[in-house]
Design a protein around this motif. Structure first.
Motif, mmCIF file in Angstrom:
data_model
loop_
_atom_site.group_PDB
_atom_site.id
_atom_site.type_symbol
_atom_site.label_atom_id
_atom_site.label_comp_id
_atom_site.label_asym_id
_atom_site.label_seq_id
_atom_site.Cartn_x
_atom_site.Cartn_y
_atom_site.Cartn_z
ATOM 1 N N GLN A 1 35.869 62.780 1.454
ATOM 2 C CA GLN A 1 35.163 63.261 0.271
ATOM 3 C C GLN A 1 34.859 64.753 0.398
ATOM 4 O O GLN A 1 34.235 65.190 1.368
ATOM 5 N N ASP A 2 35.307 65.511 -0.581
ATOM 6 C CA ASP A 2 35.036 66.944 -0.617
ATOM 7 C C ASP A 2 33.542 67.156 -0.877
ATOM 8 O O ASP A 2 33.003 66.669 -1.873
ATOM 9 N N THR A 3 32.887 67.891 0.012
ATOM 10 C CA THR A 3 31.431 68.072 -0.120
ATOM 11 C C THR A 3 31.046 68.924 -1.326
ATOM 12 O O THR A 3 29.910 68.843 -1.803
ATOM 13 N N LEU A 4 31.974 69.732 -1.811
ATOM 14 C CA LEU A 4 31.678 70.593 -2.956
ATOM 15 C C LEU A 4 31.915 69.890 -4.284
ATOM 16 O O LEU A 4 31.086 69.950 -5.195
ATOM 17 N N VAL B 1 34.904 52.756 1.069
ATOM 18 C CA VAL B 1 35.869 53.669 1.692
ATOM 19 C C VAL B 1 35.168 54.568 2.715
ATOM 20 O O VAL B 1 33.943 54.671 2.730
ATOM 21 N N LYS B 2 35.957 55.208 3.550
ATOM 22 C CA LYS B 2 35.431 56.219 4.465
ATOM 23 C C LYS B 2 35.354 57.549 3.701
ATOM 24 O O LYS B 2 36.082 57.766 2.727
ATOM 25 N N ASN B 3 34.500 58.448 4.172
ATOM 26 C CA ASN B 3 34.384 59.748 3.501
ATOM 27 C C ASN B 3 34.627 60.922 4.435
ATOM 28 O O ASN B 3 34.497 62.078 4.036
ATOM 29 N N ALA B 4 35.010 60.614 5.696
ATOM 30 C CA ALA B 4 35.201 61.699 6.655
ATOM 31 C C ALA B 4 36.456 61.505 7.494
ATOM 32 O O ALA B 4 36.565 62.039 8.593
ATOM 33 N N VAL B 5 37.409 60.736 6.965
ATOM 34 C CA VAL B 5 38.654 60.494 7.690
ATOM 35 C C VAL B 5 39.803 61.096 6.880
ATOM 36 O O VAL B 5 40.327 60.472 5.954
ATOM 37 N N THR C 1 30.663 54.909 0.077
ATOM 38 C CA THR C 1 30.959 55.298 1.452
ATOM 39 C C THR C 1 30.441 54.239 2.414
ATOM 40 O O THR C 1 29.274 53.828 2.328
ATOM 41 N N VAL C 2 31.301 53.796 3.312
ATOM 42 C CA VAL C 2 30.920 52.776 4.289
ATOM 43 C C VAL C 2 31.207 53.280 5.691
ATOM 44 O O VAL C 2 31.968 54.225 5.895
ATOM 45 N N THR C 3 30.592 52.626 6.661
ATOM 46 C CA THR C 3 30.875 52.882 8.072
ATOM 47 C C THR C 3 31.375 51.590 8.682
ATOM 48 O O THR C 3 31.367 50.532 8.033
ATOM 49 N N ALA C 4 31.781 51.651 9.944
ATOM 50 C CA ALA C 4 32.243 50.448 10.624
ATOM 51 C C ALA C 4 31.135 49.394 10.670
ATOM 52 O O ALA C 4 31.400 48.190 10.682
ATOM 53 N N ALA C 5 29.881 49.857 10.673
ATOM 54 C CA ALA C 5 28.761 48.919 10.777
ATOM 55 C C ALA C 5 28.337 48.332 9.438
ATOM 56 O O ALA C 5 27.779 47.231 9.383
ATOM 57 N N THR C 6 28.610 49.043 8.321
ATOM 58 C CA THR C 6 28.101 48.593 7.020
ATOM 59 C C THR C 6 29.134 47.942 6.111
ATOM 60 O O THR C 6 28.773 47.257 5.163
ATOM 61 N N GLU D 1 44.141 55.655 1.450
ATOM 62 C CA GLU D 1 43.355 54.481 1.072
ATOM 63 C C GLU D 1 42.707 54.674 -0.298
ATOM 64 O O GLU D 1 42.538 53.709 -1.051
ATOM 65 N N ILE D 2 42.376 55.897 -0.617
ATOM 66 C CA ILE D 2 41.845 56.206 -1.943
ATOM 67 C C ILE D 2 42.926 55.961 -2.997
ATOM 68 O O ILE D 2 42.663 55.376 -4.060
ATOM 69 N N SER D 3 44.154 56.397 -2.688
ATOM 70 C CA SER D 3 45.267 56.214 -3.625
ATOM 71 C C SER D 3 45.578 54.738 -3.854
ATOM 72 O O SER D 3 45.844 54.319 -4.985
ATOM 73 N N ILE D 4 45.521 53.941 -2.790
ATOM 74 C CA ILE D 4 45.766 52.499 -2.928
ATOM 75 C C ILE D 4 44.688 51.870 -3.799
ATOM 76 O O ILE D 4 44.972 51.065 -4.693
ATOM 77 N N ALA D 5 43.437 52.239 -3.545
ATOM 78 C CA ALA D 5 42.318 51.697 -4.324
ATOM 79 C C ALA D 5 42.455 52.055 -5.795
ATOM 80 O O ALA D 5 42.248 51.209 -6.684
#
Length: 306
Positions: A84-87, A74-78, A114-119, A95-99
């Motif tokens: 993803q809450d840093t705290l 999943v992404k962590n900054a969209v 956490t993934v990126t477009a490249a990974t 997408e988190i809810s679907i997963a």
């Protein structure tokens, strides 16, 4: 198996009762024998049903069930999709809810990576994750490498600029440097849009072989590993614009920034799974069902994406 054992034990108990009553010579003998036979038959039917149900589960799906954990990229900054809450370390977004709902259907826990477009593709290929829900745009080229579900969301590509730049449309991007995410389709989409608008020469453009690192006709690109890095580069003046799906750009839009007038290249997001995986069909069935019954519309509304 525990339920099945209880049924079998019950059958044996009834059979023993029938034997003890055999010397009575009355109607109880017939009744007990019939009941024992009926219970034994029921146990056999239950066993057959359990075996049939197990056999109907694809091996790839069963492997996840046996592991007890669904591993999702999943992404962590969209915001609204995967954040993803840093705290607290907690993830949120549609997408988190679907997963999480897929994991619930499987009856297993969930593990986010956490993934990126490249990974994201690499981690899927290596088997480190079972599926990707990370604003992963479906394209014919990508379908050659991975399976995708029916789209659960459609977005568009756009461009964010500093208001002080004076850039308001595609024409203003001619001969400018644009920041994009490594492994994304944004650069190709923007180049195609500028060619279609007659703003740059498209004679050397080939959608199948396009490489943003090599393209310099009328517009150039700088690739970054993540979106925050692109936003920082825009603020620092290293690039003139930030191009990606508009839902992602919304996170980085500030009072000192503006979108250009155009939005282009519809981006359909789907759940990506390993090519040829039996898990692909399982996910497709769930996504199709949730699109039909309004579940996904609910997730979209909850995250203010409608």
């Amino acid at each position: 198996m525990r339920k099945l054992s209880k049924v079998v034990a019950g059958a044996l108990t009834m059979a023993m009762s029938a034997m003890l009553l055999a010397g009575c010579g009355d109607s109880t003998e017939t009744s007990a024998s019939s009941e024992a036979a009926s219970t034994a038959a029921s146990a056999e039917t239950s066993s057959a049903a359990a075996s049939a149900e197990s056999a109907s589960v694809d091996a790839d799906v069963q492997a996840i069930i046996d592991r007890g954990v669904l591993r999702v990229g999943v992404k962590n900054a969209v915001v609204g999709f995967g954040f993803q809450d840093t705290l607290t370390g907690e993830y949120s977004g549609m997408e988190i809810s679907i997963a999480e709902k897929i994991a619930d259907e499987l009856g297993v826990d969930i593990e986010f990576t956490t993934v990126t477009a490249a990974t994201r593709g690499e981690l899927l290929d290596s088997g480190d994750i079972d599926c990707v829900l990370a604003t992963f745009t479906i394209t014919d080229e990508r379908r050659n490498s991975w399976d995708f579900s029916t789209p659960y969301y459609t977005d568009y590509v756009s461009v964010l600029v500093e208001s002080a730049s004076g850039i308001t449309n595609l024409e203003g991007l001619v001969d400018k440097k644009v920041g994009v995410s490594s492994g994304s389709t944004s650069a190709k989409s923007l180049t195609s849009a500028m060619i279609d608008a007659g703003l740059i020469d498209g004679s050397g453009f080939d959608a199948d072989t396009f490489d943003p690192a090599l393209w310099t006709t009328g517009v150039s690109f700088q690739q970054y590993d993540d979106y925050p890095a692109i936003s920082t580069a825009l603020s620092a003046g290293e690039i003139d614009a930030f191009c990606v799906d508009k839902s992602i750009l919304a996170i980085y839009n500030t009072d000192s920034r503006d979108y250009i007038e155009e939005k282009f290249s519809p981006q359909e997001y789907g759940v990506a799974t390993k090519k040829g995986s039996g898990f692909s069909a399982y996910v497709e069935e769930l996504i199709t069902e949730w699109l039909a019954d309004g579940t996904i519309d609910g997730f979209i509304a909850e995250n203010n994406l409608d």
